[in-house]
Design a protein around this motif. Structure first.
Motif, PDB file in Angstrom:
ATOM      1  N   ASN A  54       0.683  -1.266  -0.034  1.00 42.81           N
ATOM      2  CA  ASN A  54      -0.177   0.127   0.024  1.00 42.81           C
ATOM      3  C   ASN A  54       1.004   1.428  -0.109  1.00 42.81           C
ATOM      4  O   ASN A  54       0.254   2.383  -0.425  1.00 42.81           O
ATOM      5  CB  ASN A  54      -0.821   0.152   1.027  1.00 42.81           C
ATOM      6  CG  ASN A  54      -1.957  -1.141   1.146  1.00 42.81           C
ATOM      7  OD1 ASN A  54      -2.300  -1.553   0.109  1.00 42.81           O
ATOM      8  ND2 ASN A  54      -2.279  -1.572   2.310  1.00 42.81           N
ATOM      9  N   ALA A  55       2.029   1.028   0.239  1.00 43.77           N
ATOM     10  CA  ALA A  55       3.014   2.396   0.381  1.00 43.77           C
ATOM     11  C   ALA A  55       3.078   3.272  -0.947  1.00 43.77           C
ATOM     12  O   ALA A  55       3.433   3.999  -1.148  1.00 43.77           O
ATOM     13  CB  ALA A  55       4.289   2.054   0.817  1.00 43.77           C
ATOM     14  N   ALA A  56       3.131   2.309  -2.096  1.00 44.48           N
ATOM     15  CA  ALA A  56       3.065   2.985  -3.395  1.00 44.48           C
ATOM     16  C   ALA A  56       1.664   3.391  -3.771  1.00 44.48           C
ATOM     17  O   ALA A  56       1.833   4.184  -4.872  1.00 44.48           O
ATOM     18  CB  ALA A  56       3.242   1.599  -4.422  1.00 44.48           C
ATOM     19  N   VAL A  57       0.703   3.423  -3.160  1.00 43.01           N
ATOM     20  CA  VAL A  57      -0.492   4.022  -3.668  1.00 43.01           C
ATOM     21  C   VAL A  57      -0.445   5.754  -3.105  1.00 43.01           C
ATOM     22  O   VAL A  57      -0.388   6.097  -2.304  1.00 43.01           O
ATOM     23  CB  VAL A  57      -1.631   3.447  -2.615  1.00 43.01           C
ATOM     24  CG1 VAL A  57      -3.154   4.286  -3.052  1.00 43.01           C
ATOM     25  CG2 VAL A  57      -1.885   2.040  -2.865  1.00 43.01           C
ATOM     26  N   ASP A  58      -0.532   6.330  -4.473  1.00 41.91           N
ATOM     27  CA  ASP A  58      -0.280   7.824  -4.298  1.00 41.91           C
ATOM     28  C   ASP A  58      -1.930   8.096  -4.695  1.00 41.91           C
ATOM     29  O   ASP A  58      -2.439   8.022  -5.649  1.00 41.91           O
ATOM     30  CB  ASP A  58       0.463   8.360  -5.478  1.00 41.91           C
ATOM     31  CG  ASP A  58       0.359   9.879  -5.711  1.00 41.91           C
ATOM     32  OD1 ASP A  58      -0.338  10.534  -4.925  1.00 41.91           O
ATOM     33  OD2 ASP A  58       1.187  10.342  -6.704  1.00 41.91           O
ATOM     34  N   ARG A  86      -1.543   9.891   3.527  1.00 40.04           N
ATOM     35  CA  ARG A  86      -1.234  10.736   2.320  1.00 40.04           C
ATOM     36  C   ARG A  86      -2.837  10.796   1.743  1.00 40.04           C
ATOM     37  O   ARG A  86      -3.616  10.021   1.967  1.00 40.04           O
ATOM     38  CB  ARG A  86      -0.612   9.805   1.167  1.00 40.04           C
ATOM     39  CG  ARG A  86       0.862   9.824   1.526  1.00 40.04           C
ATOM     40  CD  ARG A  86       1.708   9.025   0.391  1.00 40.04           C
ATOM     41  NE  ARG A  86       1.179   7.879   0.248  1.00 40.04           N
ATOM     42  CZ  ARG A  86       1.054   6.517   0.702  1.00 40.04           C
ATOM     43  NH1 ARG A  86       1.790   6.752   1.735  1.00 40.04           N
ATOM     44  NH2 ARG A  86       0.573   5.574  -0.083  1.00 40.04           N
ATOM     45  N   ALA A  87      -2.891  12.025   1.477  1.00 38.90           N
ATOM     46  CA  ALA A  87      -4.243  12.580   0.896  1.00 38.90           C
ATOM     47  C   ALA A  87      -4.154  13.451  -0.252  1.00 38.90           C
ATOM     48  O   ALA A  87      -3.119  14.000  -0.713  1.00 38.90           O
ATOM     49  CB  ALA A  87      -5.062  13.268   1.911  1.00 38.90           C
ATOM     50  N   CYS A  88      -5.253  13.610  -1.085  1.00 43.31           N
ATOM     51  CA  CYS A  88      -5.154  14.651  -2.176  1.00 43.31           C
ATOM     52  C   CYS A  88      -6.441  15.251  -2.442  1.00 43.31           C
ATOM     53  O   CYS A  88      -7.392  14.733  -2.192  1.00 43.31           O
ATOM     54  CB  CYS A  88      -4.864  13.845  -3.673  1.00 43.31           C
ATOM     55  SG  CYS A  88      -4.675  14.907  -4.892  1.00 43.31           S
ATOM     56  N   VAL A 102      -5.435   7.799   1.800  1.00 44.01           N
ATOM     57  CA  VAL A 102      -4.847   6.516   2.076  1.00 44.01           C
ATOM     58  C   VAL A 102      -4.545   6.183   3.388  1.00 44.01           C
ATOM     59  O   VAL A 102      -3.600   6.793   3.847  1.00 44.01           O
ATOM     60  CB  VAL A 102      -3.892   6.199   0.752  1.00 44.01           C
ATOM     61  CG1 VAL A 102      -3.370   4.659   1.092  1.00 44.01           C
ATOM     62  CG2 VAL A 102      -4.166   6.426  -0.596  1.00 44.01           C
ATOM     63  N   ASP A 103      -5.214   5.491   3.990  1.00 45.42           N
ATOM     64  CA  ASP A 103      -4.908   5.091   5.406  1.00 45.42           C
ATOM     65  C   ASP A 103      -4.204   3.738   5.566  1.00 45.42           C
ATOM     66  O   ASP A 103      -4.989   2.738   5.332  1.00 45.42           O
ATOM     67  CB  ASP A 103      -6.107   5.146   6.422  1.00 45.42           C
ATOM     68  CG  ASP A 103      -5.968   4.791   7.665  1.00 45.42           C
ATOM     69  OD1 ASP A 103      -4.864   4.218   8.214  1.00 45.42           O
ATOM     70  OD2 ASP A 103      -6.875   5.244   8.683  1.00 45.42           O
ATOM     71  N   GLU A 104      -2.875   3.731   5.806  1.00 47.93           N
ATOM     72  CA  GLU A 104      -2.221   2.422   5.754  1.00 47.93           C
ATOM     73  C   GLU A 104      -2.338   1.856   7.149  1.00 47.93           C
ATOM     74  O   GLU A 104      -1.567   0.671   7.007  1.00 47.93           O
ATOM     75  CB  GLU A 104      -0.807   2.831   5.310  1.00 47.93           C
ATOM     76  CG  GLU A 104      -0.842   3.304   3.832  1.00 47.93           C
ATOM     77  CD  GLU A 104       0.508   3.894   3.670  1.00 47.93           C
ATOM     78  OE1 GLU A 104       1.582   4.349   4.512  1.00 47.93           O
ATOM     79  OE2 GLU A 104       1.133   3.877   2.561  1.00 47.93           O
ATOM     80  N   ARG A 105      -2.805   2.370   8.112  1.00 46.35           N
ATOM     81  CA  ARG A 105      -3.064   1.628   9.478  1.00 46.35           C
ATOM     82  C   ARG A 105      -4.218   1.247   9.921  1.00 46.35           C
ATOM     83  O   ARG A 105      -4.310   0.326  10.697  1.00 46.35           O
ATOM     84  CB  ARG A 105      -2.300   2.636  10.602  1.00 46.35           C
ATOM     85  CG  ARG A 105      -0.865   2.883  10.305  1.00 46.35           C
ATOM     86  CD  ARG A 105      -0.346   3.730  11.403  1.00 46.35           C
ATOM     87  NE  ARG A 105      -0.887   5.134  11.025  1.00 46.35           N
ATOM     88  CZ  ARG A 105      -0.470   6.139  10.606  1.00 46.35           C
ATOM     89  NH1 ARG A 105       0.977   6.066  10.745  1.00 46.35           N
ATOM     90  NH2 ARG A 105      -0.816   7.610  10.437  1.00 46.35           N
TER      91      ARG A 105
END
Length: 184
Positions: A54-58, A86-88, A102-105
Motif C-alpha cells: 500500500n505504500a506505493a498508492v499515491d 497521504r491525501a489529495c 490512503v490510510d495504511e494503518r
C-alpha cells in the motif's frame, strides 16, 4: 485495537471549516482516526509499518485526466497529509470538492462509524461503506474502501453550498468507482 471515524457532526463541521479556508482545504473530510485524546482512540502505535503493497498508492494518481473529467473535476489534485496519511484534494470553486485519503494503518473493519449513517456496499469487488448523515442534509458524503486487512481508502465529497447530500453521495460513489481499479 479499533479506532473511531468521527463522521456524524465532524463531517459537516469540517466542511464548514473547509469552505471558510478560502476553498483551499479538504472537502467534507471523513476524518482518519486521531490520537489527540478527543473522542477518538489512537489509531495505531507510531512504530507500526504501512501494510505491504500500500505504500506505493499515491492518492493523487488515483484519478487520471479522463477520470477527473468523468467525475466533473476540472482542477488538478493537491497532495497533502492528514493525520500522517497521504491525501489529495480536488476543489472545484463554488461547486464541490473531493478528498482521497490512503490510510495504511486502519482497515475497513478498524474504522468505527455510526450505524445510522453507514451503509454497507461494494465498489468493484471490494467491501465498502457509504457514509452520509441524511438527517443533517449537509451536502457531504464519504465512501470508505477496504484495501486489505490493515488499510483503507477514504473518498470524501462536500458540496460547496452544503446541500444535496444525495448528489454528494452520487459524486463519492462515482469517484470510488474510478479509483477502485487502481488499488492493490
Amino acid at each position: 485495537m479499533t479506532s473511531r471515524l468521527p463522521v456524524l457532526g465532524a463531517l459537516g463541521a469540517f466542511a464548514v471549516l473547509t469552505v471558510s479556508a478560502c476553498g483551499q482545504g479538504v472537502a467534507g473530510q471523513a476524518h482518519i482516526p486521531v490520537g489527540d485524546g478527543g473522542d477518538a482512540r489512537p489509531s495505531a502505535p507510531a512504530t507500526s509499518a504501512p501494510a505491504a503493497g500500500n505504500a506505493a498508492v499515491d492518492p493523487c494518481a488515483l484519478l487520471g485526466p479522463q477520470d477527473r473529467s468523468t467525475a466533473g473535476l476540472n482542477v488538478l489534485g493537491v497532495p497533502k497529509e492528514i493525520n500522517g496519511a497521504r491525501a489529495c484534494d480536488w476543489t472545484v470553486p463554488a461547486t464541490f470538492g473531493v478528498t482521497i485519503t490512503v490510510d495504511e494503518r486502519n482497515g475497513l473493519r478498524d474504522l468505527e462509524v455510526a450505524r445510522k449513517t453507514a451503509t454497507k456496499t461494494k465498489v468493484g469487488d471490494r467491501e465498502a461503506l457509504k457514509v452520509a448523515d441524511k438527517k443533517a442534509a449537509d451536502g457531504t458524503c464519504a465512501v470508505l474502501l477496504g484495501m486489505g486487512e490493515k488499510a483503507s481508502v477514504q473518498i470524501d465529497v462536500s458540496n460547496t453550498n452544503f446541500t444535496d447530500t444525495p448528489l454528494a453521495c452520487e459524486r463519492a460513489v462515482t469517484v470510488a468507482g474510478l479509483a477502485e481499479p487502481k488499488l492493490p
